[in-house]
Design a protein around this motif. Structure first.
Motif, PDB file in Angstrom:
ATOM      1  N   GLU A  80       0.985  -1.060   0.021  1.00  0.00           N
ATOM      2  CA  GLU A  80       0.159  -0.190   0.017  1.00  0.00           C
ATOM      3  C   GLU A  80       0.888   1.193   0.087  1.00  0.00           C
ATOM      4  O   GLU A  80       0.618   2.128  -0.684  1.00  0.00           O
ATOM      5  CB  GLU A  80      -0.968  -0.012   1.184  1.00  0.00           C
ATOM      6  CG  GLU A  80      -1.995   1.179   1.279  1.00  0.00           C
ATOM      7  CD  GLU A  80      -2.965   1.155   2.165  1.00  0.00           C
ATOM      8  OE1 GLU A  80      -3.613   2.175   2.275  1.00  0.00           O
ATOM      9  OE2 GLU A  80      -2.996   0.212   3.290  1.00  0.00           O
ATOM     10  N   TYR A  89      -6.454  -0.492   1.371  1.00  0.00           N
ATOM     11  CA  TYR A  89      -6.007  -1.239   0.384  1.00  0.00           C
ATOM     12  C   TYR A  89      -5.336  -2.464   1.028  1.00  0.00           C
ATOM     13  O   TYR A  89      -5.429  -3.597   0.576  1.00  0.00           O
ATOM     14  CB  TYR A  89      -5.016  -0.526  -0.748  1.00  0.00           C
ATOM     15  CG  TYR A  89      -5.827   0.479  -1.216  1.00  0.00           C
ATOM     16  CD1 TYR A  89      -6.730   0.175  -2.397  1.00  0.00           C
ATOM     17  CD2 TYR A  89      -5.429   1.657  -1.141  1.00  0.00           C
ATOM     18  CE1 TYR A  89      -7.498   1.153  -3.092  1.00  0.00           C
ATOM     19  CE2 TYR A  89      -6.143   2.842  -1.994  1.00  0.00           C
ATOM     20  CZ  TYR A  89      -7.079   2.387  -2.898  1.00  0.00           C
ATOM     21  OH  TYR A  89      -7.851   3.202  -3.540  1.00  0.00           O
ATOM     22  N   SER A  90      -4.503  -2.250   2.152  1.00  0.00           N
ATOM     23  CA  SER A  90      -3.642  -3.177   2.740  1.00  0.00           C
ATOM     24  C   SER A  90      -4.528  -4.255   3.479  1.00  0.00           C
ATOM     25  O   SER A  90      -4.421  -5.420   3.400  1.00  0.00           O
ATOM     26  CB  SER A  90      -2.962  -2.605   3.746  1.00  0.00           C
ATOM     27  OG  SER A  90      -2.089  -3.260   4.441  1.00  0.00           O
TER      28      SER A  90
END
Length: 129
Positions: free
Chosen positions: A70, A116-117
């Motif tokens: 990310e 996103y991670s």
């Protein structure tokens, strides 16, 4: 007639599914009670705890890697978003280096907070199982 036959099949599958779920719950409850009573010897309990510790270490490593991914993604986005081209202030020697260091540090600090991670972690965790 086909509708009633299909309804009967669906009812049977629901009952079968409910019975399987109840069986699974009973097994889990029995295992929990047995573990609380100490029915299993200490070696298997230690094996389970060491397995949990190993899983926690793997999760931590995976989380670090997804956070790094990310950060890399954010670094690419921030590099395009924060341009260092201003005609009023001419570039100084080394300003590109400081700008890239700023973008890299900003991306590292922001990683893990955009989601996103977490999304990637959950996807990869699902692939492991």
């Amino acid at each position: 007639m086909n509708v009633s036959l299909q309804n009967g099949i669906n009812a049977y599958e629901n009952l079968k599914g409910d019975a399987l779920m109840q069986n699974l719950k009973n097994r889990q409850a029995a295992q929990s009670v047995q573990a609380l009573r100490g029915g299993q010897d200490s070696k298997s309990a230690q094996g389970a705890s060491s397995l949990q510790m190993l899983q926690a270490k793997e999760d931590k490593k995976l989380r670090e890697q997804t956070d790094n991914f990310e950060a890399l993604f954010l670094q690419i986005v921030l590099k395009d978003a924060i341009k260092n081209d201003n005609p009023l202030y001419p570039k100084q020697p080394g300003s590109d280096i400081y700008h890239s260091m700023y973008i890299e540090n900003l991306a590292q600090n922001l990683s893990g907070s955009f989601g996103y991670s977490e999304l990637l972690f959950n996807y990869l965790k699902g692939l492991q199982q």
